[in-house]
Design a protein around this motif. Structure first.
Motif, mmCIF file in Angstrom:
data_model
loop_
_atom_site.group_PDB
_atom_site.id
_atom_site.type_symbol
_atom_site.label_atom_id
_atom_site.label_comp_id
_atom_site.label_asym_id
_atom_site.label_seq_id
_atom_site.Cartn_x
_atom_site.Cartn_y
_atom_site.Cartn_z
ATOM 1 N N LEU A 129 -3.116 4.202 41.163
ATOM 2 C CA LEU A 129 -3.168 2.813 40.737
ATOM 3 C C LEU A 129 -2.256 2.619 39.528
ATOM 4 N N ALA A 130 -2.434 3.482 38.554
ATOM 5 C CA ALA A 130 -1.618 3.392 37.349
ATOM 6 C C ALA A 130 -0.150 3.649 37.681
ATOM 7 N N GLN A 131 0.067 4.605 38.552
ATOM 8 C CA GLN A 131 1.443 4.866 38.985
ATOM 9 C C GLN A 131 2.070 3.627 39.591
ATOM 10 N N SER A 132 1.309 2.973 40.441
ATOM 11 C CA SER A 132 1.823 1.781 41.112
ATOM 12 C C SER A 132 2.183 0.707 40.097
ATOM 13 N N LEU A 133 1.301 0.530 39.139
ATOM 14 C CA LEU A 133 1.538 -0.506 38.132
ATOM 15 C C LEU A 133 2.841 -0.224 37.400
ATOM 16 N N ARG A 134 2.985 1.015 37.020
ATOM 17 C CA ARG A 134 4.151 1.389 36.235
ATOM 18 C C ARG A 134 5.434 1.431 37.085
ATOM 19 N N ARG A 135 5.332 2.030 38.240
ATOM 20 C CA ARG A 135 6.528 2.202 39.066
ATOM 21 C C ARG A 135 6.906 0.951 39.844
ATOM 22 N N ARG A 136 6.002 0.016 39.859
ATOM 23 C CA ARG A 136 6.227 -1.228 40.575
ATOM 24 C C ARG A 136 6.393 -1.002 42.074
ATOM 25 N N GLU A 137 5.636 -0.087 42.588
ATOM 26 C CA GLU A 137 5.518 0.034 44.043
ATOM 27 C C GLU A 137 4.195 0.693 44.363
ATOM 28 N N THR A 138 3.559 0.212 45.396
ATOM 29 C CA THR A 138 2.201 0.668 45.683
ATOM 30 C C THR A 138 2.146 1.686 46.813
ATOM 31 N N LEU A 139 3.257 1.892 47.482
ATOM 32 C CA LEU A 139 3.243 2.767 48.659
ATOM 33 C C LEU A 139 2.168 2.322 49.645
ATOM 34 N N SER A 140 1.993 1.031 49.721
ATOM 35 C CA SER A 140 1.048 0.516 50.706
ATOM 36 C C SER A 140 1.684 -0.672 51.407
ATOM 37 N N ILE A 141 1.322 -0.870 52.639
ATOM 38 C CA ILE A 141 1.834 -2.023 53.355
ATOM 39 C C ILE A 141 0.649 -2.767 53.980
ATOM 40 N N GLY A 142 0.851 -4.053 54.166
ATOM 41 C CA GLY A 142 -0.211 -4.875 54.732
ATOM 42 C C GLY A 142 0.076 -5.189 56.186
ATOM 43 N N PHE A 143 -0.937 -5.061 57.002
ATOM 44 C CA PHE A 143 -0.794 -5.336 58.428
ATOM 45 C C PHE A 143 -1.779 -6.443 58.792
ATOM 46 N N VAL A 144 -1.244 -7.541 59.283
ATOM 47 C CA VAL A 144 -2.107 -8.649 59.701
ATOM 48 C C VAL A 144 -2.030 -8.793 61.212
ATOM 49 N N VAL A 145 -3.167 -8.781 61.846
ATOM 50 C CA VAL A 145 -3.211 -8.825 63.293
ATOM 51 C C VAL A 145 -4.300 -9.819 63.692
ATOM 52 N N ALA A 146 -4.147 -10.421 64.869
ATOM 53 C CA ALA A 146 -5.115 -11.445 65.253
ATOM 54 C C ALA A 146 -6.467 -10.839 65.622
ATOM 55 N N ASP A 147 -6.439 -9.701 66.275
ATOM 56 C CA ASP A 147 -7.679 -9.148 66.815
ATOM 57 C C ASP A 147 -7.538 -7.652 67.022
ATOM 58 N N ILE A 148 -8.125 -6.879 66.114
ATOM 59 C CA ILE A 148 -7.987 -5.428 66.215
ATOM 60 C C ILE A 148 -8.680 -4.885 67.438
ATOM 61 N N SER A 149 -9.724 -5.553 67.879
ATOM 62 C CA SER A 149 -10.501 -4.953 68.954
ATOM 63 C C SER A 149 -9.814 -5.127 70.307
#
Lengths: 333, 333
Positions: free
Chosen positions: B47-67
């Motif tokens: 978390l602290a790394q992300s704040l400082r480095r300005r990258e979270t190494l995470s991506i968001g995936f939005v989908v209509a229906d996972i099931s």
DNA sequence: TTGTAGGCGTTATCAT
DNA sequence: ATGATAACGCCTACAA
């Protein structure tokens, strides 16, 4: 945030207070801040908030295989519940590998997720237990036995009821030798197996068991093994939806007709069961609910409440794939 | 980290350098630090790394229906690829609601994800476009038309090829009137529809189209509508796996037999298609690959590379659910 | 009620 | 090559 403060002519701390709903803020203050926020289109940085507040409002979900519709539904149920409570879900899959379970648990810990929902690849894996005992985080287990030394809430399926009813149904139809293809190393498999053996004993049936992974391939292979056994069972119970695909494929290839040549019961309702001809009897459970309750349990733990295990029902759904025993041997020849 | 520094008798900045693989560190320094890290079991706070480095190494995936198994497989393919590159995936679903798409995009932005993979509920939704144009983040669209004013990479399915082959197959079997049940508002639906109309025109077939949502209910309802039309089609193409469930249910209820009474083609291969009797012809594509490529495109963008769209093939798989036209009317009576 | 200041756990800059 | 120091963006004593 500084810009907002300057525009509103107040201190940053005041902006923070307004935005986080602190009680002691004058209406005037609130108004000015909100106006500035609005004008600048300011959005608080959740990363910084998390660092400071020591909570990320995110939870980690580890599952063996997302593309299995069973887990897909569980994930969906959990995500919806978590989202409603303001949490985001980090999802990863272990590909059935306990080492990955452990690695993902450690990673989520480093990401400081607030809690964990786990559908572990294997119970009692040394490395997984190690990882889990170190992380010290509210955790919910999905349908697994208690982990030694780990304080985790659990949501469970009552496989016994469904399986017992399934065996009873077959017994009543007149079957004397019943095959079971089942997984290993996790509660759904062990519970189904135990319930199967006990139900067979209680009814005086001969139970023939084949174990393996939860895969399509195992389903196919072990079904073949049962068909080719000297004493072929007159009924088959398949303990997993992926295995069931394999089993059905094999049966179709061999021209074994459900209901007529062999009786057949699946576990976990997927579309193919009700659409198949004949429709396939199953032991069913509510997967969305399973996920939802897992999330609910986790949320309770996050609020500091004590939680026990929750057991969800399973239900046997008779369908025409089950019928009185017939002369399967003739068909196979 | 401070504790590590103290134990090793060095400055925190040195610990940081060792751990993040900075080139200028003496072997001795590295050794002492790593020893201390090991002894204390220290793990950097991402978390602290992300704040400082300005990258979270995470991506968001939005989908209509996972099931929906289609999306489940796409998600799986993407997650595996992202994980291999060191990224974690935040997954959420929009429940088919464009407003939720927008809300989730904004939320992920606040969480400072490094990129977005989107399977939008609706193309050209005002609010979604708004949200997207504000966030300014590497984005990949899954099988959607270009969004006005949004610079997003896209991974697409070549629905045209599969659909064209499907219609051709029906034409060759002698069908003259073919029904299509299809979704709305997103590329897979519009492409299938366009390809269908063009293929029908090219072959001189009469194409009867019913549109709706991608749901089981729509599949059932529109299939009923086609069956009850004065001029019932002799063949049906269903443009979506959920819709197909609904369609098959209705056909089974009415005793309409695939291949014999009506020819039937589904889109997106799910287990039921190959297990059904008769096996069901489908337009197939590789969903894992779709997800994998989406992730690959996003990773390329995150590295700053320019990326074009990528088109993945679809394939028509003929199966016995298609046969020469027959006297459906008689069966229905 | 509001402002000041310190710190959450890192890393990057600048000296040394 | 290493150390001190100032951010990253926010929250919260504490003081006023």
């Amino acid at each position: 945030m500084r810009e907002v403060a300057e525009l509103a002519g107040v201190a940053m701390s005041s902006v923070s207070r307004v935005l986080s709903g602190h009680p002691d803020v004058s209406p005037r203050m609130r108004e000015r801040v909100l106006a500035a926020v609005d004008e600048l289109g300011y959005k608080p940085d959740l990363l910084a908030q998390s660092l400071r507040r020591r909570e990320t409002l995110s939870i980690g979900f580890v599952v063996a295989d997302i593309s299995n519709p069973l887990f897909a539904e569980i994930v969906m149920g959990a995500e919806r519940e978590l989202r409603a409570a303001g949490y985001s879900m980090l999802l990863t899959h272990s590909e059935g590998d306990p080492a990955q379970d452990a690695a993902h648990i450690r990673l989520f810990d480093q990401r400081r997720v607030d809690g964990l929902i786990l559908s572990l690849a294997r119970e009692a894996d040394r490395e997984t237990l190690d990882a889990l005992s170190r992380v010290e985080m509210p955790t919910v287990l999905i349908d697994r036995e208690p982990l030694e030394g780990i304080d985790a809430a659990r949501v469970l399926s009552d496989h016994r009821t469904g399986m017992t009813a399934a065996v009873a149904h077959l017994a009543e139809l007149g079957h004397r030798r019943v095959g079971l293809v089942v997984g290993r190393a996790v509660r759904p498999a062990t519970e189904r197996l135990k319930a199967f053996r006990e139900a067979c004993a209680a009814r005086g049936l001969e139970g023939v068991v084949r174990e393996g992974t939860f895969s399509v391939e195992t389903g196919a292979r072990e079904t073949v093994a049962l068909l080719d056994a000297p004493e072929t069972p007159t009924a088959l119970i398949i303990g997993g939806n992926q295995m069931m695909i394999g089993a059905l494929t094999v049966l179709a290839e061999r021209g074994v007709e459900l209901g007529r040549d062999i009786s057949f019961i699946g576990c976990d309702d997927i579309p193919v069961t009700s659409l198949y001809r004949p429709p396939i009897a199953v032991v069913r459970r509510d997967n969305h609910e399973l996920g939802r309750v897992a999330a609910e349990l986790l949320l309770a733990r996050l609020r500091g409440e004590a939680t026990g295990d929750i057991v969800l029902p399973t239900e046997f759904v008779p369908r025409p794939s089950c019928a009185p025993p017939a002369r399967l041997q003739e068909t196979l020849r």
